[in-house]
Write a protein that holds these residues in place. Structure first.
Motif, PDB file in Angstrom:
ATOM      1  N   HIS A  25    -105.341  10.991  36.745  1.00 57.01           N
ATOM      2  CA  HIS A  25    -104.642   9.705  36.770  1.00 57.01           C
ATOM      3  C   HIS A  25    -103.371   9.748  37.611  1.00 57.01           C
ATOM      4  N   ILE A  26    -103.038   8.594  38.164  1.00 59.23           N
ATOM      5  CA  ILE A  26    -101.761   8.413  38.849  1.00 59.23           C
ATOM      6  C   ILE A  26    -101.093   7.197  38.217  1.00 59.23           C
ATOM      7  N   HIS A  27     -99.852   7.367  37.845  1.00 58.85           N
ATOM      8  CA  HIS A  27     -99.085   6.247  37.305  1.00 58.85           C
ATOM      9  C   HIS A  27     -98.251   5.612  38.426  1.00 58.85           C
ATOM     10  N   ASN A  28     -97.817   4.384  38.172  1.00 62.94           N
ATOM     11  CA  ASN A  28     -96.952   3.637  39.101  1.00 62.94           C
ATOM     12  C   ASN A  28     -97.624   3.339  40.434  1.00 62.94           C
ATOM     13  N   LEU A  29     -98.920   3.140  40.400  1.00 67.27           N
ATOM     14  CA  LEU A  29     -99.686   2.873  41.607  1.00 67.27           C
ATOM     15  C   LEU A  29    -100.469   1.580  41.434  1.00 67.27           C
ATOM     16  N   LYS A  30    -100.311   0.704  42.398  1.00 65.24           N
ATOM     17  CA  LYS A  30    -101.034  -0.569  42.371  1.00 65.24           C
ATOM     18  C   LYS A  30    -101.816  -0.711  43.670  1.00 65.24           C
ATOM     19  N   HIS A  52    -107.070  14.420  45.823  1.00 66.12           N
ATOM     20  CA  HIS A  52    -105.943  14.976  45.078  1.00 66.12           C
ATOM     21  C   HIS A  52    -105.003  15.728  46.022  1.00 66.12           C
ATOM     22  N   TYR A  53    -105.560  16.596  46.868  1.00 65.20           N
ATOM     23  CA  TYR A  53    -104.745  17.361  47.813  1.00 65.20           C
ATOM     24  C   TYR A  53    -104.048  16.463  48.825  1.00 65.20           C
ATOM     25  N   ILE A  54    -104.757  15.492  49.340  1.00 61.28           N
ATOM     26  CA  ILE A  54    -104.162  14.588  50.332  1.00 61.28           C
ATOM     27  C   ILE A  54    -102.973  13.843  49.728  1.00 61.28           C
ATOM     28  N   ILE A  55    -103.153  13.335  48.529  1.00 63.13           N
ATOM     29  CA  ILE A  55    -102.069  12.602  47.865  1.00 63.13           C
ATOM     30  C   ILE A  55    -100.905  13.539  47.565  1.00 63.13           C
ATOM     31  N   GLN A  56    -101.221  14.711  47.075  1.00 69.50           N
ATOM     32  CA  GLN A  56    -100.201  15.686  46.733  1.00 69.50           C
ATOM     33  C   GLN A  56     -99.342  16.048  47.949  1.00 69.50           C
ATOM     34  N   VAL A  57     -99.956  16.233  49.095  1.00 72.17           N
ATOM     35  CA  VAL A  57     -99.242  16.641  50.299  1.00 72.17           C
ATOM     36  C   VAL A  57     -98.541  15.465  50.973  1.00 72.17           C
ATOM     37  N   PRO A  63     -95.989  12.766  47.808  1.00 71.33           N
ATOM     38  CA  PRO A  63     -95.541  13.591  46.676  1.00 71.33           C
ATOM     39  C   PRO A  63     -94.773  12.830  45.590  1.00 71.33           C
ATOM     40  N   THR A  64     -94.369  11.607  45.876  1.00 73.10           N
ATOM     41  CA  THR A  64     -93.684  10.836  44.828  1.00 73.10           C
ATOM     42  C   THR A  64     -94.639  10.424  43.713  1.00 73.10           C
ATOM     43  N   TYR A  65     -95.932  10.417  44.018  1.00 79.68           N
ATOM     44  CA  TYR A  65     -96.930  10.090  42.997  1.00 79.68           C
ATOM     45  C   TYR A  65     -97.391  11.371  42.321  1.00 79.68           C
ATOM     46  N   LYS A  66     -97.251  11.419  41.032  1.00 77.18           N
ATOM     47  CA  LYS A  66     -97.671  12.587  40.263  1.00 77.18           C
ATOM     48  C   LYS A  66     -99.072  12.344  39.721  1.00 77.18           C
ATOM     49  N   ILE A  67     -99.919  13.338  39.880  1.00 76.78           N
ATOM     50  CA  ILE A  67    -101.281  13.246  39.382  1.00 76.78           C
ATOM     51  C   ILE A  67    -101.327  13.938  38.024  1.00 76.78           C
TER      52      ILE A  67
END
Length: 144
Positions: free
Chosen positions: A81-86, A64-69, A72-76
């Motif tokens: 959950h993360i939307h718009n991710l394939k 979660h932290y890695i993705i957030q930092v 940042p275009t992906y909102k958790i």
């Protein structure tokens, strides 16, 4: 730990394992506005499967932290959950389509919860989460 010069429960986002995850993400995930409900637990499973040779202590919170930092275009959403991710290595919609076709399931006549139970009882190692499964089947029903 004062005597070993170690900070417990702190992470640097530049250590090799973090970089390994970022590389994994960049190689395997893309933006797709039609995708929803990719779970952090699914990402963790895929990363562990992809990275069998190296030991690390990754968990959903760290991911979660890695993705957030770093992304940042992906909102958790709801810390889950993360939307718009394939994912390039796990196409969920294709997996559902193959399951329906292989098991000859008539989605119009059968309850979605029953279909999901059949799917879960199948021999898949990683299960598509129920929210995504139901959303996708509802979309299939409405398009047919």
């Amino acid at each position: 730990s004062n005597n070993k010069n170690i900070l417990k429960n702190y992470y640097s986002l530049h250590i090799p394992n973090i970089t390994l995850f970022i590389d994994f993400w960049n190689e395997n995930f893309i933006f797709d506005e039609n995708e929803y409900y990719f779970e952090l637990s699914e990402i963790l499973f895929l990363f562990n499967k992809y990275n069998k040779k190296k030991k690390h202590n990754f968990n959903e919170t760290l991911i979660h932290y890695i993705i957030q930092v770093n992304f940042p275009t992906y909102k958790i959403i709801d810390n889950k959950h993360i939307h718009n991710l394939k994912c390039k290595i796990w196409n969920k919609s294709e997996e559902i389509d193959n399951f329906i076709q292989t098991k000859t399931i008539n989605i119009k006549n059968e309850n979605i919860n029953n279909i999901y139970k059949k799917y879960c009882n199948d021999n898949n190692k990683l299960k598509i989460n129920k929210k995504y499964f139901k959303m996708y089947l509802n979309k299939l029903k409405s398009n047919s």
